[in-house]
Design a protein around this motif. Structure first.
Motif, PDB file in Angstrom:
ATOM      1  N   ASP A 185      21.357  -0.588  40.405  1.00 22.55           N
ATOM      2  CA  ASP A 185      21.960   0.702  40.081  1.00 22.55           C
ATOM      3  C   ASP A 185      21.735   1.768  41.156  1.00 22.55           C
ATOM      4  O   ASP A 185      22.589   2.614  41.379  1.00 22.55           O
ATOM      5  CB  ASP A 185      21.394   1.228  38.746  1.00 22.55           C
ATOM      6  N   HIS A 186      20.573   1.717  41.814  1.00 18.81           N
ATOM      7  CA  HIS A 186      20.236   2.814  42.711  1.00 18.81           C
ATOM      8  C   HIS A 186      19.364   2.303  43.871  1.00 18.81           C
ATOM      9  O   HIS A 186      18.138   2.307  43.786  1.00 18.81           O
ATOM     10  CB  HIS A 186      19.485   3.910  41.945  1.00 18.81           C
TER      11      HIS A 186
ATOM     12  N   GLN B 262      17.226   2.359  47.124  1.00 17.60           N
ATOM     13  CA  GLN B 262      16.374   3.418  47.656  1.00 17.60           C
ATOM     14  C   GLN B 262      16.182   3.234  49.160  1.00 17.60           C
ATOM     15  O   GLN B 262      16.070   2.114  49.652  1.00 17.60           O
ATOM     16  CB  GLN B 262      15.019   3.408  46.939  1.00 17.60           C
TER      17      GLN B 262
END
Length: 238
Positions: free
Chosen positions: A123-124, A126
């Motif tokens: 989802d995300h 980094q």
């Protein structure tokens, strides 16, 4: 098998062997310094200062952040084989990115001592930047594609003899793709992320210098991908 027959086989096979070895030795291409393309207007582009970190080499590793094991591969094709370059491809593409941004009037520096560390997440993803950024905004990323395919007629003698630079009518296709993140290192926020891609084709190439023509056409394709990046990050900062 008699000695004279062995001798005849060796004698007839040596020319083909020498041609094959010669093609392997010469199947290299030199990357030349990138020449920026003219930009429409400097007012289109972001003026906030930022730096570009060295791009990672993720070619031939689609959907993965793993490094490539084909670092010097620049091209291939029917009747061409695999073409290598002695230059460092990530270094060439990163410097091309910076050079085009500067030509577009953007306030950008190159920071070769910075390192971007990516952590995959569904989802995300980094991004963590190490080193000493001179500016708050850092452009990190990787090269997903930067290569050309050069196809041309060949002599079908046991599939070994290339006719590179011997025949007209070659066809060329090029691909360039960059996966990038604009990171605000002060907050750790990803300001913009995207994959910008460009692909082009060209028919009827004529020798000499097919490899040199391919490199120039490939960098023209790269410039289109870079322009998409410049506009995308500028819109994200509006």
């Amino acid at each position: 098998m008699t000695v004279p027959r062995i001798f005849r086989l060796v004698k007839t096979g040596l020319p083909a062997l020498f041609l094959m070895l010669s093609a392997c030795v010469q199947n290299r291409a030199e990357l030349v310094s990138y020449t920026p393309t003219a930009s429409p207007s400097g007012s289109l582009y972001m003026q906030a200062p930022f730096v570009v970190a060295p791009l990672a080499d993720h070619r031939f590793r689609l959907y993965s952040y793993a490094a490539t094991t084909m670092g010097d591969t620049i091209g291939w094709g029917q009747g061409t084989g695999t073409i290598f370059t002695p230059q460092n491809i990530p270094d060439h593409v990163t410097k091309a990115l910076v050079s085009q941004f500067r030509s577009d009037g953007m306030n950008v520096d190159y920071a070769p001592t910075l390192h971007c560390h990516f952590r995959e997440s569904p989802d995300h993803p980094q991004v963590r930047v190490t080193g000493t950024p001179r500016r708050g905004l850092v452009l990190c990323g990787s090269i997903l594609d930067y290569q050309f395919q050069l196809d041309h007629p060949r002599i079908n003698f046991a599939g070994m003899i290339s006719t590179l630079d011997m025949n007209a009518g070659a066809t060329l296709s090029t691909q360039a793709s960059l996966h990038l993140w604009l990171v605000d290192t002060r907050s750790g926020r990803i300001v913009w992320t995207g994959v910008e891609t460009s692909a082009r084709e060209k028919d009827g190439l004529h020798p000499p210098g097919l490899k040199e023509q391919s490199i120039a056409f490939l960098d023209g394709t790269l410039s289109r991908a870079i322009e998409k990046v410049a506009l995308a990050i500028s819109r994200a900062r509006e």
